[in-house]
Write a protein that holds these residues in place. Structure first.
Motif, mmCIF file in Angstrom:
data_model
loop_
_atom_site.group_PDB
_atom_site.id
_atom_site.type_symbol
_atom_site.label_atom_id
_atom_site.label_comp_id
_atom_site.label_asym_id
_atom_site.label_seq_id
_atom_site.Cartn_x
_atom_site.Cartn_y
_atom_site.Cartn_z
ATOM 1 N N GLY A 25 103.271 31.474 109.013
ATOM 2 C CA GLY A 25 103.515 32.316 107.760
ATOM 3 C C GLY A 25 102.867 31.393 106.684
ATOM 4 N N MET A 26 103.078 30.250 106.420
ATOM 5 C CA MET A 26 102.493 29.512 105.242
ATOM 6 C C MET A 26 100.891 29.356 105.391
ATOM 7 N N ALA A 27 100.398 29.050 106.789
ATOM 8 C CA ALA A 27 98.897 29.214 106.706
ATOM 9 C C ALA A 27 98.459 30.543 106.297
ATOM 10 N N MET A 28 99.302 31.774 106.863
ATOM 11 C CA MET A 28 98.553 32.711 106.365
ATOM 12 C C MET A 28 98.552 32.950 104.804
ATOM 13 N N VAL A 29 99.568 32.644 104.259
ATOM 14 C CA VAL A 29 99.591 32.598 102.656
ATOM 15 C C VAL A 29 98.568 31.975 101.979
ATOM 16 N N GLU A 30 98.330 30.824 102.704
ATOM 17 C CA GLU A 30 97.032 29.946 102.220
ATOM 18 C C GLU A 30 95.729 30.702 102.281
ATOM 19 N N GLU A 31 95.603 31.111 103.608
ATOM 20 C CA GLU A 31 94.497 31.840 104.030
ATOM 21 C C GLU A 31 94.035 33.192 102.983
ATOM 22 N N ALA A 32 95.270 33.749 103.062
ATOM 23 C CA ALA A 32 95.058 35.111 102.122
ATOM 24 C C ALA A 32 94.644 34.739 100.801
ATOM 25 N N ALA A 33 95.321 33.586 100.121
ATOM 26 C CA ALA A 33 94.799 33.287 98.738
ATOM 27 C C ALA A 33 93.473 32.874 98.567
ATOM 28 N N ARG A 34 92.930 31.977 99.631
ATOM 29 C CA ARG A 34 91.562 31.539 99.622
ATOM 30 C C ARG A 34 90.684 32.833 100.083
ATOM 31 N N TYR A 35 90.925 33.754 100.800
ATOM 32 C CA TYR A 35 90.160 34.881 101.105
ATOM 33 C C TYR A 35 89.946 36.053 99.768
ATOM 34 N N LEU A 36 91.325 36.182 99.191
ATOM 35 C CA LEU A 36 91.263 37.025 98.078
ATOM 36 C C LEU A 36 90.355 36.481 96.839
ATOM 37 N N ASP A 37 90.722 34.972 96.601
ATOM 38 C CA ASP A 37 89.736 34.397 95.531
ATOM 39 C C ASP A 37 88.591 33.953 95.731
ATOM 40 N N GLY A 38 88.009 34.135 97.167
ATOM 41 C CA GLY A 38 86.665 33.797 97.324
ATOM 42 C C GLY A 38 85.802 34.966 97.938
ATOM 43 N N ALA A 39 85.769 34.975 99.302
ATOM 44 C CA ALA A 39 84.928 35.871 100.200
ATOM 45 C C ALA A 39 85.568 37.412 99.733
ATOM 46 N N GLY A 40 86.744 37.503 99.674
ATOM 47 C CA GLY A 40 87.291 38.953 99.344
ATOM 48 C C GLY A 40 86.521 39.377 98.077
ATOM 49 N N ARG A 41 86.931 38.682 97.079
ATOM 50 C CA ARG A 41 86.400 38.818 95.634
ATOM 51 C C ARG A 41 84.932 39.558 95.759
ATOM 52 N N ILE A 42 84.242 38.782 96.410
ATOM 53 C CA ILE A 42 82.745 39.029 96.478
ATOM 54 C C ILE A 42 82.556 40.221 97.404
ATOM 55 N N GLU A 43 83.205 40.322 98.537
ATOM 56 C CA GLU A 43 82.945 41.763 99.323
ATOM 57 C C GLU A 43 83.529 42.700 98.694
ATOM 58 N N SER A 44 84.371 42.800 98.085
ATOM 59 C CA SER A 44 85.058 43.987 97.266
ATOM 60 C C SER A 44 84.154 44.552 96.153
ATOM 61 N N ARG A 45 83.206 43.724 95.697
ATOM 62 C CA ARG A 45 82.364 44.247 94.794
ATOM 63 C C ARG A 45 81.569 45.473 95.445
ATOM 64 N N ASN A 46 81.089 45.245 96.584
ATOM 65 C CA ASN A 46 80.243 46.442 97.180
ATOM 66 C C ASN A 46 80.913 47.341 97.624
ATOM 67 N N LEU A 47 82.079 47.756 97.390
ATOM 68 C CA LEU A 47 82.784 48.877 97.978
ATOM 69 C C LEU A 47 82.910 50.135 97.277
ATOM 70 N N SER A 48 82.830 51.166 97.770
ATOM 71 C CA SER A 48 82.775 52.450 96.926
ATOM 72 C C SER A 48 84.085 52.523 96.178
ATOM 73 N N ARG A 49 83.943 53.543 95.086
ATOM 74 C CA ARG A 49 85.182 53.603 94.232
ATOM 75 C C ARG A 49 86.619 53.639 94.938
ATOM 76 N N VAL A 50 86.601 54.796 95.998
ATOM 77 C CA VAL A 50 87.598 55.045 96.696
ATOM 78 C C VAL A 50 88.295 53.639 97.571
ATOM 79 N N ALA A 51 87.306 53.277 98.262
ATOM 80 C CA ALA A 51 87.562 51.791 99.094
ATOM 81 C C ALA A 51 88.047 50.741 98.308
ATOM 82 N N ALA A 52 87.320 50.488 96.828
ATOM 83 C CA ALA A 52 87.865 49.545 96.015
ATOM 84 C C ALA A 52 89.071 49.740 95.313
ATOM 85 N N SER A 53 89.493 50.701 95.293
ATOM 86 C CA SER A 53 90.921 51.308 94.903
ATOM 87 C C SER A 53 91.747 50.924 95.748
ATOM 88 N N LEU A 54 91.184 51.272 97.027
ATOM 89 C CA LEU A 54 92.498 51.055 98.201
ATOM 90 C C LEU A 54 92.526 49.454 98.384
#
Length: 168
Positions: A25-54
């Motif tokens: 559980g704690m590792a998943m919290v850390e993994e999600a934080a790293r992803y959302l602040d890193g790769a996720g932030r970058i990947e989300s920039r390329n999404l359509s408006r609908v996907a970006a909202s989701l």
């Protein structure tokens, strides 16, 4: 039998088997934080408006779900370590919600979401379900026994054997 019944979930919480669940559980919290602040932030920039909202909505749900899971795990650890009494943990657990929804695959834009993000969401949902089940059993082992007797074929057979041989 019910007076002597031992809750398997409660035994797990107080055994060494709790450590891997806590670590997961704690590792998943850390993994999600790293992803959302890193790769996720970058990947989300390329999404359509609908996907970006989701993505934004599901990110908030993921974060909420994982914070609730972490709260539950920390409360169990505190009780296990003697830092809080059962009554204190019960009072605090009343504030923990283990039912954070997800839009799921049927939502418009889901298929466009980054696979790493979808994997995190799905894993968090499975972990939440496991913890919700364990929490339910810890809080109310009698209800679990009734569910097992009526919903589990093995338990049903045991009840039939006890009835046949006159064992209560």
């Amino acid at each position: 039998m019910t007076g002597n019944m031992i809750s398997l979930a409660e035994r797990i919480v107080f055994s060494d088997k709790f450590r891997p669940l806590y670590a997961e559980g704690m590792a998943m919290v850390e993994e999600a934080a790293r992803y959302l602040d890193g790769a996720g932030r970058i990947e989300s920039r390329n999404l359509s408006r609908v996907a970006a909202s989701l993505y934004a909505t599901e990110s908030m749900r993921l974060t909420t779900r994982l914070m609730q899971i972490a709260s539950w795990l920390l409360l169990q650890r505190a009780m296990r370590n003697g830092e809080m009494s059962r009554q204190q943990v019960t009072a605090e657990k009343a504030k923990v919600r283990l039912d954070t929804p997800s839009a799921g695959q049927a939502a418009p834009g889901w298929s466009e979401l980054p696979q790493a993000f979808v994997d995190l969401v799905e894993r968090s949902l499975r972990l939440e379900e496991r913890i919700r089940h364990m929490d339910c059993e810890v809080r109310n082992p009698q209800r679990q026994l009734a569910t097992d007797r009526h919903g589990n074929p093995v338990s049903q057979q045991i009840v039939l054997l006890r009835t046949a041989f006159g064992v209560a």
